[in-house]
Every structure is written in structure tokens, then in C-alpha cells.
Design a protein around this motif. Structure first.
Motif, short mmCIF file in Angstrom:
data_model
loop_
_atom_site.label_atom_id
_atom_site.label_comp_id
_atom_site.label_asym_id
_atom_site.label_seq_id
_atom_site.Cartn_x
_atom_site.Cartn_y
_atom_site.Cartn_z
N UNK A 25 0.83 -1.21 0.00
CA UNK A 25 0.00 0.00 0.00
C UNK A 25 0.86 1.26 0.00
N UNK A 26 2.02 1.16 0.63
CA UNK A 26 2.88 2.34 0.77
C UNK A 26 3.46 2.82 -0.56
N UNK A 27 3.49 1.95 -1.57
CA UNK A 27 4.06 2.35 -2.87
C UNK A 27 3.05 2.25 -4.00
N UNK A 28 1.85 1.77 -3.69
CA UNK A 28 0.83 1.58 -4.73
C UNK A 28 0.56 2.92 -5.43
N UNK A 29 0.57 2.87 -6.74
CA UNK A 29 0.37 4.08 -7.52
C UNK A 29 1.65 4.82 -7.82
N UNK A 30 2.73 4.47 -7.13
CA UNK A 30 4.03 5.14 -7.34
C UNK A 30 5.08 4.17 -7.88
N UNK A 31 4.80 2.87 -7.81
CA UNK A 31 5.80 1.88 -8.18
C UNK A 31 5.32 1.03 -9.34
N UNK A 32 6.28 0.59 -10.14
CA UNK A 32 6.00 -0.33 -11.24
C UNK A 32 7.09 -1.39 -11.27
N UNK A 33 6.67 -2.65 -11.23
CA UNK A 33 7.63 -3.75 -11.35
C UNK A 33 7.52 -4.32 -12.75
N UNK A 34 8.65 -4.66 -13.33
CA UNK A 34 8.63 -5.16 -14.71
C UNK A 34 9.78 -6.12 -14.95
N UNK A 35 9.59 -6.99 -15.88
CA UNK A 35 10.60 -7.98 -16.21
C UNK A 35 11.05 -7.79 -17.65
#
Length: 121
Positions: free
Chosen positions: A62-72
Motif C-alpha cells: 500500500x505504501x508504494x501503490x500508484x508510485x511503483x512499477x515492477x517489470x521484467x
């Protein structure tokens, strides 16, 4: 054995962004779920994000939702975590980990040594 190496940490001003990268020089990450975790000074290690091997499961704290993107990137054998709008409370050592499932969380078997992120206000 899977050896993970994180990179991309550093000092950044609040509001800025960073792209952290996790890779392995010896084995493909394609068949692993990769999680990103962080540990702030004096606090317990916590999950930030995870991406399953298939890509069908992605989760964010929740602390990074909307600010973080994980990708491979399978060609580069990396799993990246981009965090924008960084805040001082994002300051931590960030670790990537690998195992069969994101559900394992902190019980994932393979861990990198971490990369430090410091966010100045």
C-alpha cells in the motif's frame, strides 16, 4: 544456486524517482517469482512488490501503490522496480529475492545483498 545482484540505488531528493534493477549473471530469472523488499533503519524488512514468473501476479505494498512499477525484461534477464514521487520514508536498503511463488514473501529462498536508497527532504 541463484545469486542475485541489485543496482540502481542512491541519493535522491523527495519527489524524484529511481529505477532499481535485479539480475543474475549465472541463471535465467525467467522461471522465478521475483520480489522486491526493503528494510529501513531500525525497522523490519517488508515486502514492496512482487512479480510472478508468468507475469500473471503482480502485487504492491500500500505504501508504494500508484508510485511503483515492477517489470521484467527477459532479454536482459532483469526485474526492475521503478518508484516515483519518492518520499523520505522510502529510505531503506532494497533487496530482491527469488523463489517459486510471490506468496512465500520473506520466506523466499534466494536474496541479493541489497542496494541503498536515501531520499532527502
Amino acid at each position: 544456486q541463484l545469486q542475485l545482484v541489485e543496482s540502481g540505488g542512491g541519493l535522491v531528493q523527495a519527489g524524484g524517482s529511481l529505477r532499481l534493477s535485479c539480475t543474475s549473471s549465472r541463471r535465467s530469472l525467467s522461471s522465478f517469482a521475483i520480489g522486491w523488499f526493503r528494510q529501513a533503519p531500525g525497522k523490519e524488512r517488508e515486502s514492496v512488490s512482487c512479480l510472478s514468473a508468468s507475469g500473471g501476479t503482480i502485487n504492491y505494498a500500500d505504501s508504494v501503490k500508484g508510485r511503483a512499477t515492477i517489470s521484467r525484461d527477459r532479454a536482459k534477464n532483469t526485474v526492475d522496480l521503478q518508484i516515483s514521487d519518492l518520499r523520505p520514508d522510502d529510505t531503506a536498503v532494497y533487496y530482491c529475492a527469488a523463489d517459486d511463488s510471490c506468496g512465500l514473501g520473506l520466506r523466499m529462498d534466494y536474496w541479493g545483498k541489497g542496494t541503498a536508497v536515501t531520499v532527502s527532504s
